[in-house]
Design an enzyme around this catalytic site. Sequence first.
Site, PDB file in Angstrom:
ATOM      1  N   HIS A 191      -3.233   7.071   3.205  1.00  0.00           N
ATOM      2  CA  HIS A 191      -3.662   5.788   2.642  1.00  0.00           C
ATOM      3  C   HIS A 191      -5.035   5.455   3.217  1.00  0.00           C
ATOM      4  CE1 HIS A 191      -4.026   1.708   1.518  1.00  0.00           C
ATOM      5  NE2 HIS A 191      -3.643   1.191   2.665  1.00  0.00           N
ATOM      6  N   ASN A 247     -10.366   0.082   0.557  1.00  0.00           N
ATOM      7  CA  ASN A 247      -8.900   0.122   0.519  1.00  0.00           C
ATOM      8  C   ASN A 247      -8.412  -0.388  -0.845  1.00  0.00           C
ATOM      9  OD1 ASN A 247      -6.164  -0.349   0.777  1.00  0.00           O
ATOM     10  ND2 ASN A 247      -6.312  -1.352   2.777  1.00  0.00           N
ATOM     11  N   CYS A 268       0.815  -1.231   0.000  1.00  0.00           N
ATOM     12  CA  CYS A 268       0.000   0.000   0.000  1.00  0.00           C
ATOM     13  C   CYS A 268       0.837   1.264   0.000  1.00  0.00           C
ATOM     14  CB  CYS A 268      -0.944   0.008   1.191  1.00  0.00           C
ATOM     15  SG  CYS A 268      -1.960  -1.459   1.289  1.00  0.00           S
TER      16      CYS A 268
HETATM   17  O1  UT7 Z   1      -3.769  -1.471   3.600  1.00  0.00           O
HETATM   18  C1  UT7 Z   1      -3.654  -2.640   4.313  1.00  0.00           C
HETATM   19  C2  UT7 Z   1      -3.594  -2.340   5.719  1.00  0.00           C
HETATM   20  N1  UT7 Z   1      -4.714  -2.901   6.447  1.00  0.00           N
HETATM   21  C3  UT7 Z   1      -5.299  -2.190   7.387  1.00  0.00           C
HETATM   22  O2  UT7 Z   1      -5.016  -1.037   7.579  1.00  0.00           O
HETATM   23  C4  UT7 Z   1      -6.252  -2.841   8.310  1.00  0.00           C
HETATM   24  C5  UT7 Z   1      -5.920  -2.491   9.721  1.00  0.00           C
HETATM   25  N2  UT7 Z   1      -6.869  -3.072  10.631  1.00  0.00           N
HETATM   26  C6  UT7 Z   1      -8.122  -2.634  10.711  1.00  0.00           C
HETATM   27  O3  UT7 Z   1      -8.526  -1.737  10.009  1.00  0.00           O
HETATM   28  C7  UT7 Z   1      -9.009  -3.251  11.738  1.00  0.00           C
HETATM   29  O4  UT7 Z   1      -8.237  -4.018  12.615  1.00  0.00           O
HETATM   30  C8  UT7 Z   1     -10.140  -4.120  11.124  1.00  0.00           C
HETATM   31  C9  UT7 Z   1     -11.138  -3.246  10.400  1.00  0.00           C
HETATM   32  C10 UT7 Z   1      -9.551  -5.136  10.175  1.00  0.00           C
HETATM   33  C11 UT7 Z   1     -10.871  -4.834  12.248  1.00  0.00           C
HETATM   34  O5  UT7 Z   1     -11.407  -3.894  13.145  1.00  0.00           O
HETATM   35  P1  UT7 Z   1     -11.178  -4.088  14.717  1.00  0.00           P
HETATM   36  O6  UT7 Z   1     -11.910  -3.001  15.369  1.00  0.00           O
HETATM   37  O7  UT7 Z   1      -9.698  -4.150  14.933  1.00  0.00           O
HETATM   38  O8  UT7 Z   1     -11.878  -5.457  14.973  1.00  0.00           O
HETATM   39  P2  UT7 Z   1     -11.252  -6.772  15.586  1.00  0.00           P
HETATM   40  O9  UT7 Z   1     -10.285  -7.384  14.644  1.00  0.00           O
HETATM   41  O10 UT7 Z   1     -10.781  -6.438  16.959  1.00  0.00           O
HETATM   42  O11 UT7 Z   1     -12.525  -7.668  15.668  1.00  0.00           O
HETATM   43  C12 UT7 Z   1     -13.621  -7.353  16.491  1.00  0.00           C
HETATM   44  C13 UT7 Z   1     -14.706  -8.364  16.218  1.00  0.00           C
HETATM   45  C14 UT7 Z   1     -14.196  -9.811  16.175  1.00  0.00           C
HETATM   46  O12 UT7 Z   1     -15.144 -10.624  16.810  1.00  0.00           O
HETATM   47  P3  UT7 Z   1     -14.797 -11.262  18.244  1.00  0.00           P
HETATM   48  O13 UT7 Z   1     -13.557 -12.073  18.015  1.00  0.00           O
HETATM   49  O14 UT7 Z   1     -14.577 -10.069  19.133  1.00  0.00           O
HETATM   50  O15 UT7 Z   1     -16.014 -12.045  18.535  1.00  0.00           O
HETATM   51  C15 UT7 Z   1     -14.203 -10.107  14.697  1.00  0.00           C
HETATM   52  O16 UT7 Z   1     -14.403 -11.478  14.426  1.00  0.00           O
HETATM   53  O17 UT7 Z   1     -15.310  -8.107  14.954  1.00  0.00           O
HETATM   54  C16 UT7 Z   1     -15.380  -9.313  14.203  1.00  0.00           C
HETATM   55  N3  UT7 Z   1     -15.322  -9.027  12.791  1.00  0.00           N
HETATM   56  C17 UT7 Z   1     -16.420  -8.745  12.057  1.00  0.00           C
HETATM   57  N4  UT7 Z   1     -17.712  -8.676  12.386  1.00  0.00           N
HETATM   58  C18 UT7 Z   1     -18.573  -8.345  11.406  1.00  0.00           C
HETATM   59  C19 UT7 Z   1     -14.236  -8.971  11.988  1.00  0.00           C
HETATM   60  N5  UT7 Z   1     -14.617  -8.671  10.746  1.00  0.00           N
HETATM   61  C20 UT7 Z   1     -15.957  -8.518  10.766  1.00  0.00           C
HETATM   62  C21 UT7 Z   1     -16.916  -8.203   9.786  1.00  0.00           C
HETATM   63  N6  UT7 Z   1     -18.200  -8.109  10.149  1.00  0.00           N
HETATM   64  N7  UT7 Z   1     -16.579  -7.944   8.506  1.00  0.00           N
END
Ligand code: UT7
Length: 312
Positions: free
Chosen positions: A237, A267, A112
């Site tokens: 980004h 993204n 990215c």
């Molecule tokens: O350019 C590439 C670089 N990539 C990025 O910049 C991504 C960086 N990371 C992020 O943007 C965030 O970490 C995410 C958007 C990927 C995830 O958000 P988060 O607030 O960090 O969520 P999390 O990973 O802590 O997950 C919270 C919950 C989990 O459930 P449990 O384990 O707490 O029960 C996930 O399974 O949200 C769940 N979850 C979803 N729920 C509904 C993860 N993806 C989804 C989804 N829909 N699409």
Amino acid sequence: MNVGVLGVGKYLPPKILTNKDMEEIVETTDEWIRTRTGIEERRIAEDDIDSSDMAFFAAEQAIKRAGITAEEIDLILVATVTPDTPFPSVSCMIQERLGATNAASMDVSAACTGFIYGMATGSQFIESGVYQHVLVVGVDKLSKITDWTDRNTCVLLGDGAGAVVLGEVSADKGLLAFKLGSKGSGGSHLYQDDQDHLIMNGREVFKFAVKQMPQSSVEVLEKAGLGKEDVDYLIPHQANIRIMEAARKRLGISEDKMATSIRKYGNNSSASVPIALCESVEEGKVKDNDLVVLVGFGGGLTWGSIALRWGV
Ligand code: UT7
């Protein structure tokens, strides 16, 4: 010699996948995606459109707006992690298609951050007097490496391309400073597996990015001998609105001073910064003489920032 942007271009595939559409594909909700990421919809390229096609469309527009001909381009740098094939490079493919008969061509791989690496690299060839015009393209067709059963990643990604033509600009305009960095020890947080899928440890990447993006933004300003108060517009980004907000708040600028094309496009990896830049210029949000900060991070891990005085 001052090096700046002579023309911008972008291409987004017409097919829109909304958050509601994503609810049909994986177990997710519009509310979750919107509040956790800021994304409302994304663009997905059809099967017969590959990265080189999108790169070509964006490049063609940028060259036209720069007011030069394809023959006047000396170097083509294409930032991508989803080339049509490992070789020939996407840059060679578009060199032929554009009719850029005098250009050298190579692809840049910094995920990215690739476009920022490309711009920083390309500008050096002009500053040193070796070349006059460098075409820099950021393109990714992430949909072809997306695991459409993984809700942690598939809701985030979209396809597209953005391009700039770099060339000489007047005194005080153009690139003022850049900062690039990498940390291979974080490579396992974001990579392509042997099934060709994009795999991400979202939480780890988030932790890294939320610290690195604000830091990179401040560092490039320091290098340019400027302060936060000098910034007119921020183009981060487009990975997650919460990460982007961290950079915006660190610079102390208002919401309307930051590009947020993430809402419509998700993204776009290497393409996210040039698409956001192109759109901001088209919408008149980036104006002559504005101090613009471009900042990105990505797989590698990599990061980079550019301070740019807009105009020719
Ligand atoms: O350019 C590439 C670089 N990539 C990025 O910049 C991504 C960086 N990371 C992020 O943007 C965030 O970490 C995410 C958007 C990927 C995830 O958000 P988060 O607030 O960090 O969520 P999390 O990973 O802590 O997950 C919270 C919950 C989990 O459930 P449990 O384990 O707490 O029960 C996930 O399974 O949200 C769940 N979850 C979803 N729920 C509904 C993860 N993806 C989804 C989804 N829909 N699409």
